[in-house]
Design a protein around this motif. Sequence first.
Motif, PDB file in Angstrom:
ATOM      1  N   PRO A  15      21.342  18.890  -2.568  1.00  0.00           N
ATOM      2  CA  PRO A  15      20.668  18.220  -1.455  1.00  0.00           C
ATOM      3  C   PRO A  15      19.181  18.516  -1.450  1.00  0.00           C
ATOM      4  N   GLU A  16      18.379  17.476  -1.206  1.00  0.00           N
ATOM      5  CA  GLU A  16      16.934  17.656  -1.223  1.00  0.00           C
ATOM      6  C   GLU A  16      16.480  18.355   0.056  1.00  0.00           C
ATOM      7  N   GLY A  17      15.268  18.831   0.026  1.00  0.00           N
ATOM      8  CA  GLY A  17      14.710  19.522   1.183  1.00  0.00           C
ATOM      9  C   GLY A  17      14.413  20.975   0.930  1.00  0.00           C
ATOM     10  N   GLN A  18      14.622  21.470  -0.294  1.00  0.00           N
ATOM     11  CA  GLN A  18      14.336  22.852  -0.630  1.00  0.00           C
ATOM     12  C   GLN A  18      13.384  22.916  -1.807  1.00  0.00           C
ATOM     13  N   VAL A  19      12.653  24.019  -1.888  1.00  0.00           N
ATOM     14  CA  VAL A  19      11.752  24.282  -3.004  1.00  0.00           C
ATOM     15  C   VAL A  19      12.087  25.669  -3.551  1.00  0.00           C
ATOM     16  N   HIS A  20      12.249  25.745  -4.868  1.00  0.00           N
ATOM     17  CA  HIS A  20      12.578  26.995  -5.549  1.00  0.00           C
ATOM     18  C   HIS A  20      11.330  27.492  -6.272  1.00  0.00           C
ATOM     19  N   LEU A  47      14.404  12.790  -8.477  1.00  0.00           N
ATOM     20  CA  LEU A  47      13.310  11.888  -8.116  1.00  0.00           C
ATOM     21  C   LEU A  47      13.800  10.650  -7.405  1.00  0.00           C
ATOM     22  N   ASN A  48      14.872  10.043  -7.888  1.00  0.00           N
ATOM     23  CA  ASN A  48      15.400   8.815  -7.314  1.00  0.00           C
ATOM     24  C   ASN A  48      16.759   9.091  -6.673  1.00  0.00           C
ATOM     25  N   PHE A  49      16.838  10.179  -5.926  1.00  0.00           N
ATOM     26  CA  PHE A  49      18.096  10.601  -5.330  1.00  0.00           C
ATOM     27  C   PHE A  49      18.221   9.988  -3.944  1.00  0.00           C
ATOM     28  N   ASN A  50      19.286   9.218  -3.717  1.00  0.00           N
ATOM     29  CA  ASN A  50      19.545   8.614  -2.419  1.00  0.00           C
ATOM     30  C   ASN A  50      20.379   9.561  -1.581  1.00  0.00           C
ATOM     31  N   ARG A  51      19.871   9.952  -0.444  1.00  0.00           N
ATOM     32  CA  ARG A  51      20.584  10.879   0.414  1.00  0.00           C
ATOM     33  C   ARG A  51      21.601  10.112   1.247  1.00  0.00           C
ATOM     34  N   ILE A  94       0.844  -1.207   0.000  1.00  0.00           N
ATOM     35  CA  ILE A  94       0.000   0.000   0.000  1.00  0.00           C
ATOM     36  C   ILE A  94       0.874   1.251   0.000  1.00  0.00           C
ATOM     37  N   TRP A  95       1.893   1.265   0.850  1.00  0.00           N
ATOM     38  CA  TRP A  95       2.784   2.424   0.914  1.00  0.00           C
ATOM     39  C   TRP A  95       3.626   2.536  -0.363  1.00  0.00           C
ATOM     40  N   HIS A  96       3.951   1.408  -0.977  1.00  0.00           N
ATOM     41  CA  HIS A  96       4.662   1.448  -2.256  1.00  0.00           C
ATOM     42  C   HIS A  96       3.798   2.116  -3.330  1.00  0.00           C
ATOM     43  N   ARG A  97       2.521   1.781  -3.348  1.00  0.00           N
ATOM     44  CA  ARG A  97       1.602   2.406  -4.316  1.00  0.00           C
ATOM     45  C   ARG A  97       1.447   3.903  -4.039  1.00  0.00           C
ATOM     46  N   LEU A  98       1.408   4.305  -2.774  1.00  0.00           N
ATOM     47  CA  LEU A  98       1.269   5.723  -2.451  1.00  0.00           C
ATOM     48  C   LEU A  98       2.511   6.515  -2.849  1.00  0.00           C
ATOM     49  N   CYS A  99       3.692   5.939  -2.638  1.00  0.00           N
ATOM     50  CA  CYS A  99       4.926   6.647  -2.990  1.00  0.00           C
ATOM     51  C   CYS A  99       5.068   6.811  -4.500  1.00  0.00           C
ATOM     52  N   HIS A 100       4.615   5.837  -5.295  1.00  0.00           N
ATOM     53  CA  HIS A 100       4.768   5.891  -6.740  1.00  0.00           C
ATOM     54  C   HIS A 100       3.552   6.494  -7.430  1.00  0.00           C
ATOM     55  N   GLY A 101       2.533   6.833  -6.693  1.00  0.00           N
ATOM     56  CA  GLY A 101       1.314   7.353  -7.301  1.00  0.00           C
ATOM     57  C   GLY A 101       1.352   8.859  -7.489  1.00  0.00           C
ATOM     58  N   LEU A 102       0.401   9.337  -8.291  1.00  0.00           N
ATOM     59  CA  LEU A 102       0.269  10.769  -8.548  1.00  0.00           C
ATOM     60  C   LEU A 102      -0.580  11.474  -7.499  1.00  0.00           C
ATOM     61  N   GLU A 103      -1.297  10.715  -6.680  1.00  0.00           N
ATOM     62  CA  GLU A 103      -2.212  11.349  -5.738  1.00  0.00           C
ATOM     63  C   GLU A 103      -1.458  12.064  -4.620  1.00  0.00           C
ATOM     64  N   PHE A 104      -0.608  11.332  -3.905  1.00  0.00           N
ATOM     65  CA  PHE A 104       0.158  11.902  -2.796  1.00  0.00           C
ATOM     66  C   PHE A 104       1.655  11.633  -2.923  1.00  0.00           C
ATOM     67  N   GLY A 105       2.043  10.842  -3.911  1.00  0.00           N
ATOM     68  CA  GLY A 105       3.410  10.378  -3.986  1.00  0.00           C
ATOM     69  C   GLY A 105       4.334  11.302  -4.753  1.00  0.00           C
ATOM     70  N   PHE A 106       5.513  10.774  -5.046  1.00  0.00           N
ATOM     71  CA  PHE A 106       6.580  11.554  -5.652  1.00  0.00           C
ATOM     72  C   PHE A 106       6.508  11.570  -7.177  1.00  0.00           C
ATOM     73  N   ALA A 107       5.559  10.857  -7.763  1.00  0.00           N
ATOM     74  CA  ALA A 107       5.375  10.948  -9.205  1.00  0.00           C
ATOM     75  C   ALA A 107       4.853  12.319  -9.618  1.00  0.00           C
ATOM     76  N   ALA A 108       4.218  13.025  -8.689  1.00  0.00           N
ATOM     77  CA  ALA A 108       3.699  14.366  -8.970  1.00  0.00           C
ATOM     78  C   ALA A 108       4.696  15.465  -8.640  1.00  0.00           C
ATOM     79  N   MET A 109       5.865  15.093  -8.104  1.00  0.00           N
ATOM     80  CA  MET A 109       6.864  16.100  -7.772  1.00  0.00           C
ATOM     81  C   MET A 109       7.675  16.472  -9.019  1.00  0.00           C
ATOM     82  N   HIS A 110       8.152  17.708  -9.060  1.00  0.00           N
ATOM     83  CA  HIS A 110       8.972  18.192 -10.171  1.00  0.00           C
ATOM     84  C   HIS A 110      10.330  18.616  -9.614  1.00  0.00           C
TER      85      HIS A 110
END
Length: 528
Positions: free
Chosen positions: A452-457, A436-440, A258-274
Amino acid sequence: MDGNNPDLESFRKEWREEVTARSKPKAPRHTGDKAQAHREKITASKPANALPPSEVYEQPDVDPVIGISAQAYHDLVDKEDARRLGIEGSRDVPTNQAAEEPKSALEHYEKAVEREDQGNLGDSVNLYRKAFRLDANVHNVYKKKHFPPSTTKAKTPNPNPSDAPVTVPNTAHHSLHGPSARSASISQLISACSTSSILASPPPTEGSQSPPCPIADIPCETLVQILRDTAIIDLASFARLSLVCRRLAYLVATEDPIWHRLCHGLEFGFAAMHYRWTCTVAGNELPASCGCSSFNPDGHLDISTLTLEHIPPPTPPLFSLSLSPAYTTYRSMLHRRPRVRFNGCYISTVNYQRPGVSSSSSSTFTSPILIVTYYRYLRFFRDGTCVSLCTTNEPIDVVHHLTKENMHSHHNRESTLPTAVMRHALRGRWKLSGSLNFNRTANSAGVDGYSPEGQVHVETEGVDPKYMYKMDLEFRSAGRESEGTRNNKLVWKGYWSHNRLTDDWAAFAIKKDRAFFWSRVTSYGMGW
């Protein structure tokens, strides 16, 4: 008529006695006369061997008719006489004039508190002013005198005292089929619920049947599918299902698909991130996105010059997010990794004070202090665009109109429509730092092309077409990070203005600006 008539003589005698009795002043009649006569009668009938007068107990005056003792209070001052001036009784009652006037600052402060408790606010304010004139620190002196700090630490009550009744449950022995709930970690508590099942409600009365519980008979695979659909529709409702029972709490916490689907989905996951710019500041498509040079002078794509070979193939939406030491599970990734939320907006409330100008007709020498309050609104859209607004209108009058449909230049300054608050709204675009697939990891900071992730421009239009504004914000968490929502706060990192004509950059002062806090707006829905 015979003068020696005995009846006549007796009548005259009675008449004289009656006239004499009326002419004399009538003595006050005390209620204790009967009791006194009764007491004398009892004393006369006592035997000769009675106790001496010094040892005889004197009984109170008791009225034989009503049975109540007649007590006399001789030590009280006559109140009526005490209220009169110039008599002896007035000396026995203290007056306010006789009270001593306060001298020290503490005495003035105590007197002011007393007057305030009595409701006399006028005298209280005057006494407060005198106290602070004598000593500016009189409040602390009064606090130390009447409210001294405790020298002993308060004892923590024992949750399970030894003398507690048998009916009181002992929380120290509670457990969830395993280790103690007090010392167990969350993982141990979750694993303890693995064998739990959904239990039906108990019968309402003794001897009656239990109410039906259809969800208890659903197979586990079907139940997981129901939870998955619930999570896709509303993530908050899915998380609240863990409060229903132990079985649902275990499935919500451990069902990784379920959490895998949420992370890869467009609803709340990172597929909608730019993680790169997807449009211009005005919301148009980027020229480089088509890999051609068929553009108008204003930067818009000229569709008439395109051919089939110029149109790039669609990018497949399928991708895979790999886990890392920072995010060991997809549940922790969705909870901890920074991401933008689309079902609400970010609001920054700014308050500051500035000196005002005193009126020429004012008779005071003090200058007024003005409290200035304004708000900054920032809403992100799924296509990479955003809306920025700075106004004095409160959130209840703004958030429901913060939409793309109201982003037009036809708002009249004198308009009283609710959408008129959008006349100063600015269009813009946004992107996240990192990939998108950046390992910290520890060595990722030096990799070329990554940040480094954690900022929005954010880049928005200026008040003049020749200007462009740039904001750098960083994700933070408001409240307790261990229990509450994370990454629901944006703090300022920088704010600049860019002159397109001269290519000059100027920094805005953000000393008075405050952080943005995310607030959910139900009218946005999923933010599609």
